[in-house]
Scaffold this active site. Structure first.
Site, PDB file in Angstrom:
ATOM      1  N   LYS A 289       1.557  -0.327  -4.095  1.00 44.18           N
ATOM      2  CA  LYS A 289       2.005  -1.070  -2.925  1.00 44.18           C
ATOM      3  C   LYS A 289       1.588  -0.309  -1.675  1.00 44.18           C
ATOM      4  O   LYS A 289       1.600   0.928  -1.661  1.00 44.18           O
ATOM      5  CB  LYS A 289       3.529  -1.226  -2.954  1.00 44.18           C
ATOM      6  CG  LYS A 289       4.040  -2.092  -4.095  1.00 44.18           C
ATOM      7  CD  LYS A 289       3.738  -3.572  -3.861  1.00 44.18           C
ATOM      8  CE  LYS A 289       4.437  -4.427  -4.908  1.00 44.18           C
ATOM      9  NZ  LYS A 289       4.189  -5.860  -4.687  1.00 44.18           N
TER      10      LYS A 289
ATOM     11  N   GLU B  45      -4.358  -7.273  -2.513  1.00 48.15           N
ATOM     12  CA  GLU B  45      -3.506  -8.442  -2.768  1.00 48.15           C
ATOM     13  C   GLU B  45      -2.689  -8.793  -1.530  1.00 48.15           C
ATOM     14  O   GLU B  45      -2.056  -7.924  -0.924  1.00 48.15           O
ATOM     15  CB  GLU B  45      -2.584  -8.108  -3.953  1.00 48.15           C
ATOM     16  CG  GLU B  45      -1.672  -9.248  -4.387  1.00 48.15           C
ATOM     17  CD  GLU B  45      -0.836  -8.870  -5.623  1.00 48.15           C
ATOM     18  OE1 GLU B  45      -1.160  -7.864  -6.297  1.00 48.15           O
ATOM     19  OE2 GLU B  45       0.146  -9.572  -5.895  1.00 48.15           O
TER      20      GLU B  45
END
Ligand code: OSB
Ligand code: MG
Length: 384
Positions: free
Chosen positions: A179, A229
């Site tokens: 992340k 993403e």
């Protein structure tokens, strides 16, 4: 191919006939995480999941709604899903209609894919259990070993991040996602990339950037990432196309894609080169199969995302990955990354080559342990 020409691959599933359902329970469980899961939008310390239990002539089936108690990843919450299921979806479930007819009825309810997926998946799992076949067999797909992938949350320090990446590499994960968020990105990726020059690595921003960050995001291009993403807003498709034209790194869409129509629109304007299919976010297994099939036919990479599910949702994601088009390792990682003890009896583990075996047995394969569900239950309601 016009995406509205529904691929025949789901025709047999659409023809399945719903059995009479004697009881429907909604059970919300809370499972503490072994470690907090940090993202750019929230830090979760537990999985609070709403489960659906169907009972039909002594056969039971469990499904899991992938929503959270909060609307920080998606607008749906466990509370909205309960409302939509109880007041709008369940009344549409009648014995003798086909799954295709049920999907048609569900279309009258706009959005709420996670609620719809909970019901559709429960019906599919119930039918699989009644037929005594594995869910992937019901989907018409042969068994295979599923390549693993892991999603590593935001860490306090780069040292913590490197330790997590090292642990995942040692386990044999086929790809590692980390992340990122504004201010915790370029140098953190550089640290991981320097330590592991050849690692299949990707990042997930959960929509933390805007188009004005284009020059900044372009700096990711030097790291040879598999993809980035959802760099831009959860609701955007158009600006991702602009960003994709400016970046070498492939863009993967997650939050923006709720249906085959969304996927087709994104692909048609070049908004992504990869799609993360979360069966809950797109309304269930049938729509997931359609998206994967369509996207793969367009040369778009597809993988199955995850929502930190309990063993029920995790097993569903594993079965889904036998479907056509799932060409990349997804976010299916070991149960132990999330829970000390799951509510199913077979934790997900990696084999020596970093693959996951499909849990054996009818339906999802994994067996729900009622005592463990009871121990974790925070609310339960019989709605039929
Ligand atoms: O963006 O893919 C995401 C978890 C919760 C909400 C959103 C996301 C995630 C993950 C974890 O990345 C996936 C998993 O391990 O199940
Ligand atoms: Mg994501």
């Amino acid at each position: 191919m016009d995406p509205r020409d529904r691929p025949s691959l789901t025709a047999a599933l659409e023809a399945l006939v719903l059995p009479a359902i004697d009881h429907v329970d909604l059970v919300t469980v809370r499972l503490p995480f072994v470690a907090p899961f940090g993202t750019s939008v929230h830090v979760w310390t537990a999985k609070e999941a709403m489960l659906m239990r169907l009972e039909s002539q002594g056969v039971t089936a469990w499904s899991e709604c992938v929503s959270d108690p909060d609307p920080f990843y998606a607008y749906e919450t466990n509370t909205t899903a309960r409302h939509i299921i109880r007041d709008f979806l369940l009344p549409l479930v009648e014995p003798g209609i086909t799954l295709g007819e049920l999907e048609g009825r569900f279309r009258h309810v706009r959005g709420h894919g996670m609620a719809k997926a909970t019901v559709e998946n429960a019906c599919l799992i119930l039918i699989a259990n009644q037929q005594g076949v594995a869910l992937h067999e019901l989907l018409g797909r042969p068994a295979k070993r599923i390549p693993s992938g892991i999603s590593i949350g935001l860490k306090e320090t780069q040292q913590d991040l490197l330790a997590a990446v090292e642990g995942a590499v040692a386990k044999g994960y086929h790809r590692i996602k980390m992340k990122v968020k504004k201010g915790q990105d370029i140098e953190w990726v550089r640290a991981a990339r320097t330590r592991f020059p050849d690692l299949p690595l990707m990042v997930d921003a959960n929509g933390d950037y805007s188009l004005s960050d284009t020059d900044h995001l372009r700096r990711l291009d030097e790291f040879g990432l598999m993809m980035v993403e959802q760099p831009l807003s959860y609701s955007d498709i158009i600006e991702h196309a602009t960003l994709q034209r400016a970046m070498k790194t492939a863009i993967c869409l997650d939050e923006s894609i709720h249906s085959l129509a969304d996927a087709a629109a994104a692909i048609s304007i070049g908004a992504c080169r990869v799609i993360n299919v979360k069966q809950g976010r797109v309304g269930g297994l049938l729509e997931s199969m359609r998206i994967a099939h369509y996207a793969a036919g367009c040369g778009i990479g597809v993988w199955s995302g995850g929502m930190d599910e309990t063993g029920i949702g995790r097993a569903v994601n594993i079965h889904l990955q036998t479907a056509e088009g799932f060409t990349l390792p997804g976010d299916t990682s070991e149960t132990a990354n999330y829970f000390d003890q799951d509510i199913v009896d077979q934790p997900v583990v990696l084999d020596a080559d970093g693959f996951i075996d499909i849990p054996k047995g009818p339906g999802i394969g994994a067996r729900v342990v009622p005592e463990r569900v009871l121990k974790r239950t925070i609310s339960a309601e019989r709605i039929r």
